[in-house]
Write a protein that holds these residues in place. Structure first.
Motif, mmCIF file in Angstrom:
data_model
loop_
_atom_site.group_PDB
_atom_site.id
_atom_site.type_symbol
_atom_site.label_atom_id
_atom_site.label_comp_id
_atom_site.label_asym_id
_atom_site.label_seq_id
_atom_site.Cartn_x
_atom_site.Cartn_y
_atom_site.Cartn_z
ATOM 1 N N ASP A 185 -3.372 4.550 2.452
ATOM 2 C CA ASP A 185 -4.461 4.063 3.297
ATOM 3 C C ASP A 185 -5.668 3.691 2.448
ATOM 4 O O ASP A 185 -5.905 4.273 1.381
ATOM 5 N N GLY A 186 -6.435 2.738 2.936
ATOM 6 C CA GLY A 186 -7.647 2.326 2.234
ATOM 7 C C GLY A 186 -7.716 0.829 2.068
ATOM 8 O O GLY A 186 -6.740 0.112 2.327
ATOM 9 N N ARG A 210 -6.821 -2.957 7.366
ATOM 10 C CA ARG A 210 -7.112 -2.057 6.242
ATOM 11 C C ARG A 210 -8.513 -2.217 5.671
ATOM 12 O O ARG A 210 -9.016 -1.320 5.003
ATOM 13 N N SER A 251 3.065 -1.947 3.253
ATOM 14 C CA SER A 251 3.257 -0.557 3.696
ATOM 15 C C SER A 251 3.440 0.405 2.533
ATOM 16 O O SER A 251 3.366 1.625 2.715
#
Length: 289
Positions: free
Chosen positions: A154-155, A187, A150
Motif C-alpha cells: 500500500d502507498g 493509490r 497488486s
C-alpha cells in the motif's frame, strides 16, 4: 471493421539500437549492457564520430533518461513502476541506492533477454537496498497491468516511462491513460512521462543524409504520426484524460557527458539550425486534476 490486434513485439529492435547509443553516456549500466548484448564481440564506444546530428541524438537520449530521475526527486516514491523500459536499468540503479520497490516491465521477448543481462550484472554488485522485479507486461492489457500493480505494498505509486507513447495511436494512448488514472485514483502518486514529443519533419533527416537504423525504424512505425501537434495540444490531451502538469524537467547541459562531443563536432551554422528547430520533447510529471 474490427481493429486487428497490434504485434507490439516488433518494437523491440529500437530498444537494442538505443542501448548501443546509450553506451556512450554515463547512464547507469548502459555500457555494461551494451557489452553483454554484443558478446562475445567487444563493445567499443566510438567517440570519433563527426556527425553533429548523431551527437545531437545521443545528447537527447542522455538528457531524456536523466529528466525522469530529476522529476522523481521531491516526491514520495517508495513504489515505482516503469513501463516499456527497454534496456534501461534505472530500476537496478535505484534499488542499489534506496530501500524501494521497483518493478521494471516491457514486452515478454525483451524481458527474457533483460533478465539474462541482469543475472550477469548482479554478479558484480553488492546486495541491493531495495527490491527489483523485472516482469513482462503489455501496458495496454488491463488484467496484466492490475496484476503487476497488486505486487506493490500500500502507498503512493510513481509510474514512469520513456519511449512508449509515440508507439501508440490516440485510442491506445487514451486506454493507457485510463489504466494509469484508475491506479493513481486508488493509490495516489504521480505519472512521469518523457514522451511529450512534438511532430517534426523526419524527411529532412533523410534528405540531409542523416537516415540511420533508428530513423528508418521510426518511419516504419509511423512514430511522427503518433506525436502531439504542439505542447498545448499535449497538455490538452492529458487534461482531457484527467491529469494536470505538476512539473516539467529542465535540461542541465553540464550534467550531460556527451554534450561536449556535440559542441566539438558542430559548427556555428549547424548549432544555429538546431536552435531554430526549437524544443521537440518535454518530460512532465503529471498528477490527477
Amino acid at each position: 471493421m474490427e481493429k486487428q490486434p497490434r504485434d507490439y513485439s516488433t518494437i523491440s529492435p529500437s530498444a537494442k539500437a538505443l542501448l548501443l547509443m546509450k553506451g556512450l553516456t554515463d547512464i547507469p549500466f548502459a555500457r555494461e549492457a551494451a557489452q553483454l548484448m554484443l558478446a562475445p564481440e567487444p563493445y567499443v564506444p566510438d567517440y570519433d564520430k563527426k556527425e553533429p546530428w548523431y551527437w545531437g541524438r545521443v545528447v537527447h537520449f542522455e538528457n531524456r533518461y536523466h529528466s525522469i530521475d530529476q522529476l522523481l526527486q521531491g516526491i514520495p516514491h517508495q513504489n515505482i513502476l516503469e513501463l516499456s523500459s527497454g534496456f534501461s536499468f534505472r530500476g537496478l540503479a535505484a534499488v542499489q541506492q534506496q530501500p524501494i520497490h521497483y518493478i521494471d516491465t516491457d514486452l515478454p521477448d525483451l524481458i527474457v533477454t533483460k533478465q539474462r543481462f541482469l543475472h550477469d550484472l548482479l554478479q558484480h554488485l553488492p546486495p541491493a537496498k531495495g527490491q527489483l522485479d523485472t516482469l513482462p507486461l503489455n501496458a495496454l492489457d488491463e488484467q496484466q497491468f492490475m496484476a503487476v500493480i497488486s505486487r506493490f505494498a500500500d502507498g503512493p505509486l510513481a509510474i514512469v516511462n520513456e519511449g512508449l507513447l509515440m508507439y501508440l495511436d490516440q485510442q491506445e494512448k487514451s486506454l493507457l491513460c485510463s489504466l494509469i488514472r484508475k491506479t493513481l485514483e486508488a493509490r495516489g502518486g504521480y505519472w512521469i512521462t518523457a514522451d511529450v514529443y512534438i511532430k517534426r519533419n523526419y524527411e529532412s533527416d533523410q534528405a540531409s543524409g542523416t537516415e540511420d537504423q533508428l530513423t528508418s525504424f521510426f518511419a516504419q512505425h509511423r512514430i511522427n504520426d503518433n506525436m502531439f501537434d504542439n505542447f498545448d495540444a499535449a497538455a490538452a490531451f492529458f487534461h482531457e484524460e484527467g491529469f494536470e502538469i505538476d512539473k516539467e524537467a529542465r535540461t542541465d547541459y553540464s550534467r550531460l557527458t556527451t554534450f561536449n562531443h556535440l559542441m566539438k563536432n558542430t559548427d556555428p551554422a549547424m548549432l544555429e539550425k538546431m536552435r531554430q528547430r526549437g524544443k521537440t520533447q518535454a518530460t512532465w510529471r503529471l498528477r490527477l486534476r
